[in-house]
Design an enzyme around this catalytic site. Structure first.
Site, PDB file in Angstrom:
ATOM      1  N   SER A  77       0.544  -1.568   0.314  1.00  0.00           N
ATOM      2  CA  SER A  77       0.361   0.347   0.273  1.00  0.00           C
ATOM      3  C   SER A  77       1.014   1.373  -0.283  1.00  0.00           C
ATOM      4  CB  SER A  77      -0.465   0.050   1.049  1.00  0.00           C
ATOM      5  OG  SER A  77      -1.877   1.613   1.580  1.00  0.00           O
ATOM      6  N   TYR A 136      -2.137  -0.659  10.607  1.00  0.00           N
ATOM      7  CA  TYR A 136      -1.830  -1.415   8.693  1.00  0.00           C
ATOM      8  C   TYR A 136      -0.578  -0.707   8.578  1.00  0.00           C
ATOM      9  CZ  TYR A 136      -4.013  -0.757   3.745  1.00  0.00           C
ATOM     10  OH  TYR A 136      -4.459  -0.956   2.455  1.00  0.00           O
TER      11      TYR A 136
HETATM   12  P1  NAD Z   1     -11.925  -5.516  -0.333  1.00  0.00           P
HETATM   13  O1  NAD Z   1     -12.716  -5.044   1.038  1.00  0.00           O
HETATM   14  O2  NAD Z   1     -12.923  -4.994  -1.675  1.00  0.00           O
HETATM   15  O3  NAD Z   1     -11.922  -7.225  -0.959  1.00  0.00           O
HETATM   16  C1  NAD Z   1     -10.721  -7.500   0.216  1.00  0.00           C
HETATM   17  C2  NAD Z   1     -11.240  -9.112  -0.301  1.00  0.00           C
HETATM   18  O4  NAD Z   1     -10.865  -9.183   0.969  1.00  0.00           O
HETATM   19  C3  NAD Z   1     -12.510  -9.358   0.193  1.00  0.00           C
HETATM   20  O5  NAD Z   1     -12.901 -10.023  -0.271  1.00  0.00           O
HETATM   21  C4  NAD Z   1     -13.201 -10.145   2.063  1.00  0.00           C
HETATM   22  O6  NAD Z   1     -13.399 -10.262   2.122  1.00  0.00           O
HETATM   23  C5  NAD Z   1     -11.288 -10.404   2.250  1.00  0.00           C
HETATM   24  N1  NAD Z   1     -10.983 -10.808   3.327  1.00  0.00           N
HETATM   25  C6  NAD Z   1     -10.931  -9.908   4.200  1.00  0.00           C
HETATM   26  N2  NAD Z   1     -11.020 -10.204   4.814  1.00  0.00           N
HETATM   27  C7  NAD Z   1     -10.005 -11.576   4.865  1.00  0.00           C
HETATM   28  C8  NAD Z   1      -9.604 -12.898   5.715  1.00  0.00           C
HETATM   29  N3  NAD Z   1      -9.136 -12.637   6.942  1.00  0.00           N
HETATM   30  N4  NAD Z   1      -9.246 -14.003   5.407  1.00  0.00           N
HETATM   31  C9  NAD Z   1     -10.230 -14.699   3.995  1.00  0.00           C
HETATM   32  N5  NAD Z   1     -10.234 -12.950   2.954  1.00  0.00           N
HETATM   33  C10 NAD Z   1      -9.991 -11.673   3.583  1.00  0.00           C
HETATM   34  O7  NAD Z   1     -10.822  -5.075  -0.201  1.00  0.00           O
HETATM   35  P2  NAD Z   1      -9.632  -4.501  -1.599  1.00  0.00           P
HETATM   36  O8  NAD Z   1      -9.097  -2.521  -1.245  1.00  0.00           O
HETATM   37  O9  NAD Z   1     -10.014  -4.753  -2.817  1.00  0.00           O
HETATM   38  O10 NAD Z   1      -7.849  -4.901  -1.151  1.00  0.00           O
HETATM   39  C11 NAD Z   1      -7.418  -5.142  -0.719  1.00  0.00           C
HETATM   40  C12 NAD Z   1      -6.133  -5.343  -0.607  1.00  0.00           C
HETATM   41  O11 NAD Z   1      -5.214  -4.249  -1.413  1.00  0.00           O
HETATM   42  C13 NAD Z   1      -5.862  -5.089   0.815  1.00  0.00           C
HETATM   43  O12 NAD Z   1      -4.311  -5.658   0.571  1.00  0.00           O
HETATM   44  C14 NAD Z   1      -5.736  -3.927   1.454  1.00  0.00           C
HETATM   45  O13 NAD Z   1      -5.002  -3.722   2.181  1.00  0.00           O
HETATM   46  C15 NAD Z   1      -5.081  -3.670  -0.619  1.00  0.00           C
HETATM   47  N6  NAD Z   1      -4.711  -2.098  -0.897  1.00  0.00           N
HETATM   48  C16 NAD Z   1      -6.376  -1.602  -0.529  1.00  0.00           C
HETATM   49  C17 NAD Z   1      -6.202   0.011  -1.600  1.00  0.00           C
HETATM   50  C18 NAD Z   1      -7.122   0.893  -1.814  1.00  0.00           C
HETATM   51  O14 NAD Z   1      -7.097   1.565  -1.902  1.00  0.00           O
HETATM   52  N7  NAD Z   1      -8.327  -0.701  -1.943  1.00  0.00           N
HETATM   53  C19 NAD Z   1      -5.143   0.838  -1.142  1.00  0.00           C
HETATM   54  C20 NAD Z   1      -3.879  -0.139  -0.855  1.00  0.00           C
HETATM   55  C21 NAD Z   1      -3.935  -1.343  -0.652  1.00  0.00           C
END
Ligand code: NAD
Length: 249
Positions: free
Chosen positions: A139, A152
């Site tokens: 991230s 985080y």
């Molecule tokens: P999201 O919430 O849309 O998707 C995350 C998925 O992970 C969900 O389907 C959820 O059910 C699953 N999940 C959560 N806890 C879990 C567990 N214990 N076991 C298995 N599955 C689990 O979020 P996203 O934005 O797609 O995030 C995905 C990754 O990207 C994460 O690691 C997040 O930290 C990272 N990220 C996101 C952003 C952003 O702005 N969206 C930015 C930087 C990093």
């Protein structure tokens, strides 16, 4: 022969978009998620594009669940070529001294331990078969310091560290490991975070040189590039995809 990818957090956001993008390349997908609804939805999306897909329910913070998703993928598809080690949660957005220990434990358990367990079991299978390619989701908060996300940020800096160190040990055996550092991207996770902290959305957008959030499709394109042979000589990198955000801090 078709290639196979495991995607954790494959039921939503970045994981779901990447499943669709990899499926467009003819890659079979094992969709891993704690949410059955999201996971099964992604399976249907992949199958519509042609490749095979299975859903495996897992809580990535539990090592036994992680071992199980790896075993089930090998049983069904025979090998693991690509791994998008992506499941994660954001936390409450509170300042550190306002967070309780259970929040710290759950963010570390899912974002950091979950990613380490995934790397541990998947890399073992890949190396037995001559190698493979892994992308870990870090991230912006994994490359710079930011308020409201101390735990985080600790986990995401950890993701960057494990990416580089894995390469030091196993690149010679055919393993590539890279990480991505997305800035705020329009996924359900971020929508929920900004719903709870609306002033932070305003601040985030105005602090991004391109003046908009990223899209999951833009991130999926990067992950697909890094995972596949197009990026054969890129190893141990953390690639920022954030509209210029962290480079202007
Ligand atoms: P999201 O919430 O849309 O998707 C995350 C998925 O992970 C969900 O389907 C959820 O059910 C699953 N999940 C959560 N806890 C879990 C567990 N214990 N076991 C298995 N599955 C689990 O979020 P996203 O934005 O797609 O995030 C995905 C990754 O990207 C994460 O690691 C997040 O930290 C990272 N990220 C996101 C952003 C952003 O702005 N969206 C930015 C930087 C990093």
């Amino acid at each position: 022969m078709s290639k196979t990818a495991i995607i954790t957090g494959g039921g939503s956001g970045l994981g779901q978009s990447t499943a669709v993008r990899l499926a467009q390349e003819g890659i079979n997908i094992a969709v891993v998620d704690i949410s059955e609804k999201g996971g099964n939805e992604t399976v249907e999306m992949v199958k519509k594009l042609g490749p095979d897909a299975i859903f495996i329910k897992a809580d990535v913070s539990k090592a036994d669940d992680v071992k199980n998703y790896v075993d089930q993928t090998v049983e069904h598809f025979g090998s693991i070529d690509y791994f998008f080690n992506n499941a994660g949660i954001s936390g409450s957005g509170k300042f550190f001294l306002d967070t309780d220990i259970s929040e710290i434990e759950s963010i570390v358990g899912i974002n950091l331990l979950g990613a380490l367990y995934g790397m541990r079991y998947v890399a073992e299978v890949m190396l037995k078969n001559g190698g493979g390619s892994i992308v870990n989701t870090a991230s912006s908060a994994g490359v710079i310091g930011q308020d409201s996300v101390v735990t985080y940020s600790a986990t995401k800096h950890g993701i960057v560290g494990m990416t580089k160190s894995m390469v030091a040990e196993y690149a010679k055996d055919g393993l590539r490991v890279n990480s991505i550092a997305p800035g705020p991207t329009e996924t359900p996770m971020v929508e929920a975070f900004y719903r709870d902290n609306p002033e932070m959305k305003e601040n985030a957008t105005s602090g991004i040189p391109q003046k908009r959030l990223g899209t999951p499709e833009e991130v999926a394109e990067l992950v697909t590039f890094l995972l596949t042979s197009k990026a054969n000589y890129i190893n141990g990198e953390v690639i920022r995809i954030d509209g210029g955000f962290t480079n202007t801090k």
